[in-house]
Design an enzyme around this catalytic site. Structure first.
Site, short mmCIF file in Angstrom:
data_model
loop_
_atom_site.label_atom_id
_atom_site.label_comp_id
_atom_site.label_asym_id
_atom_site.label_seq_id
_atom_site.Cartn_x
_atom_site.Cartn_y
_atom_site.Cartn_z
N GLU A 255 -7.10 8.74 6.21
CA GLU A 255 -7.28 9.37 7.52
C GLU A 255 -7.80 10.80 7.44
O GLU A 255 -7.09 11.76 7.73
CB GLU A 255 -5.97 9.32 8.32
CG GLU A 255 -5.56 7.92 8.72
CD GLU A 255 -4.38 7.92 9.70
OE1 GLU A 255 -3.83 9.00 9.99
OE2 GLU A 255 -4.03 6.83 10.19
N ASN B 118 -7.38 2.18 9.96
CA ASN B 118 -6.07 2.37 10.59
C ASN B 118 -6.28 2.37 12.10
O ASN B 118 -7.05 3.19 12.62
CB ASN B 118 -5.43 3.68 10.16
CG ASN B 118 -5.00 3.69 8.70
OD1 ASN B 118 -5.12 2.67 8.01
ND2 ASN B 118 -4.50 4.81 8.24
N TYR C 286 -4.21 1.90 15.94
CA TYR C 286 -2.97 1.80 16.69
C TYR C 286 -3.21 1.59 18.19
O TYR C 286 -2.35 1.08 18.89
CB TYR C 286 -2.14 3.08 16.52
CG TYR C 286 -1.60 3.26 15.13
CD1 TYR C 286 -0.35 2.75 14.78
CD2 TYR C 286 -2.34 3.92 14.15
CE1 TYR C 286 0.16 2.91 13.50
CE2 TYR C 286 -1.83 4.08 12.86
CZ TYR C 286 -0.59 3.57 12.54
OH TYR C 286 -0.10 3.72 11.27
N HIS D 100 -2.59 11.09 0.41
CA HIS D 100 -2.03 10.87 1.75
C HIS D 100 -1.32 12.15 2.18
O HIS D 100 -0.12 12.14 2.48
CB HIS D 100 -1.10 9.66 1.77
CG HIS D 100 -0.88 9.08 3.12
ND1 HIS D 100 -0.89 7.72 3.37
CD2 HIS D 100 -0.64 9.66 4.33
CE1 HIS D 100 -0.66 7.49 4.66
NE2 HIS D 100 -0.50 8.68 5.26
N ARG E 288 0.86 -1.19 0.00
CA ARG E 288 0.00 0.00 0.00
C ARG E 288 0.89 1.24 0.00
O ARG E 288 1.69 1.43 0.92
CB ARG E 288 -0.92 -0.01 1.23
CG ARG E 288 -1.79 1.22 1.33
CD ARG E 288 -2.76 1.17 2.51
NE ARG E 288 -3.43 2.45 2.61
CZ ARG E 288 -3.29 3.32 3.61
NH1 ARG E 288 -2.51 3.03 4.64
NH2 ARG E 288 -3.92 4.47 3.59
N GLU F 181 -3.47 0.17 8.34
CA GLU F 181 -2.27 0.54 9.09
C GLU F 181 -2.41 -0.02 10.50
O GLU F 181 -3.46 0.11 11.12
CB GLU F 181 -2.06 2.06 9.19
CG GLU F 181 -1.66 2.74 7.91
CD GLU F 181 -1.44 4.23 8.10
OE1 GLU F 181 -1.15 4.66 9.25
OE2 GLU F 181 -1.55 4.98 7.11
#
Length: 466
Positions: A181, A308, A310, A135, A91, A367
């Site tokens: 995002e 994404n 985290y 991005h 990606r 991600e």
């Protein structure tokens, strides 16, 4: 001499026990500004990140992405590293100012040729391209003209750029992500001023930028499908599973507002065709110009949602991000060098949340990764047990989600290699591959070897110095 990995923790046994469907996509992710470098070569124009990073005091270590990982010149060797990782997908993002240096109009053939070479190299290596069209590296000229994503007309500029790229690469690329995002680049860039373009306009600025980006996404989806037969079109959101810090009504209400700001504002628009009513009340007087037909245009069917993730967010009532008004609590536990809690169930929890509330169809983890301090040993080995544990634990949660019936189709690690981490500069390392920025030497980390074991099943015992 290297010796077999110390398996006292049982980590490699856990890694080898993880199983995914035969058609599961497993890859790594990057972004153009973070790795390419060559910011003034072959006709590339200036981006908002070029301008932002050269302002004094805005990047933690005072560095820029002018060179970054020099991927523009080293892409072939980087593909060889992807093969060592047993990736079946990569990606990456396209740099808009490399394609249309002035934001609109003249197309830069040299920029398109670079991505031709990259995509062809990936095809030759048996690695599928998952392309992100935006991005965060907006051409600076479009920022100067009306405030970038604050200007409604930027939608047409974006569509013209998308048209050029998808016509050129669409015969070889089938997976297209419109944006990465939205919450982060609109709030951090237009509300807080901590990312490019560095504007401090509060919620009003973030909401205007978000609406125009959502509108651009919605209008791009049919354009991509028209240009690329059989295209898979999606969008990537940074989502957080949130939980109240206590049973106090104030904390529960703050958690609901946080969820509305970070998650539901975007998910509702994309999948329900409306903004959440409770957040429209929170944002009273701050909402953008929402015209007739906008919400329908934002919400055409998409083929996949990228998530994404985290960390989780433990939320209490507070004064952060007015008028959302919350604060994040840091419970006891293990934290990365970014200050983010290591909480692997967050991956499963956010996938379940999305499935239960929106059922978007195919989902990818686009991600997931962790920053830790990496030490290079005397023999050059990077034994990053913390990151390896993080990756294995989160991949176990991905397998758990599939077993629970969630249509998770793939997982992309953040990130392929250490790179320029936005406002953190080079101070945070997320890579499966270590980069010595002074020499651009790449070294596989222990976490990369273990990831390769999961991704493809190494034929020989993993070896790394300990």
């Amino acid at each position: 001499m290297s010796k077999p990995i110390d398996d006292a923790s049982g980590l490699t046994a856990r890694a080898r026990a993880i199983r995914f469907p035969a058609d599961f996509t497993i890859g790594a992710a990057t972004a153009a500004y973070q790795i390419e470098g060559a910011v003034a070569e072959d006709g590339r124009g200036e981006s908002i990140w070029d301008r932002f990073t050269h302002a004094p005091g805005v990047i933690a270590d005072g560095q820029t992405g002018d060179i970054a990982c020099d991927h523009y010149h080293r892409w072939s060797g980087d593909i060889a590293l992807m093969k060592q990782l047993n990736l079946n997908a990569y990606r990456f993002s396209i740099a808009w100012p490399r394609i249309i240096p002035e934001g609109r109009g003249r197309v830069n053939e040299a920029g398109l040729a670079f991505y031709d070479r990259l995509v062809d190299g990936l095809l030759e290596a048996g690695i599928a391209s998952f392309v992100t069209l935006y991005h965060w590296d907006l051409p600076q000229v479009l920022q100067d003209e009306g405030g970038g994503w604050l200007r409604r007309g930027i939608v047409d500029d974006y569509l013209a750029y998308v048209d050029v790229v998808t016509r050129r690469l669409g015969d070889r690329v089938k997976h297209w992500t419109t944006f990465n995002e939205l919450w982060t680049f609109t709030w951090w860039g237009y509300a807080f001023g901590e990312d490019a373009p560095g504007l401090k306009l509060g919620a009003k600025g973030a909401l205007a930028a978000s609406h125009h980006a959502l509108l651009a996404h919605g209008k791009a989806a049919p354009l991509i499908r028209a240009n690329v037969p059989g295209a898979k079109v999606g969008i990537v959101l940074d989502l957080n599973a949130s939980t109240p810090a206590s049973e106090r009504p104030e904390d529960i209400a703050a958690t609901r507002r946080f969820d509305g700001c970070q998650n539901r504002w975007y998910l509702d628009a994309l999948f329900l065709g409306s903004y959440p009513a409770d957040m429209l009340e929170v944002y009273a007087g701050l909402t953008p110009d929402i015209r007739s037909g906008d919400m329908a245009a934002i919400a055409p069917p998409i083929d996949y949602l990228g998530v994404n993730v985290y960390r989780r967010s433990v939320i209490a009532d507070g004064a952060d991000v007015p008028p959302v008004n919350f604060t994040r609590i840091k419970p006891p536990g293990v934290y990365t060098t970014m200050g983010w809690e290591v909480y692997p169930p967050a991956l499963y929890d956010i996938l379940a949340y999305v499935q239960d509330n929106y059922a978007p169809g195919d989902v990818y983890i686009t991600e997931n990764g962790a920053a830790f301090t990496d030490d290079v040993g005397p023999d050059g080995a990077i034994v990053d047990w913390d990151r390896a544990r993080y990756m294995v634990a989160h991949l176990e949660q991905a397998a758990r989600a599939i077993k629970a019936g969630i249509p998770l189709k793939g997982y992309f690690a953040w990130t392929l290699m250490d790179n320029f981490e936005w406002a953190c500069g080079f101070s945070q390392r997320f890579g499966l591959i270590h980069v010595a920025y002074e020499t651009q030497r790449r070294r596989m980390k222990l976490s990369g070897e273990i990831f390769a074991e999961i991704a493809g099943g190494a034929k020989q015992p993993l070896r790394q110095a300990v």
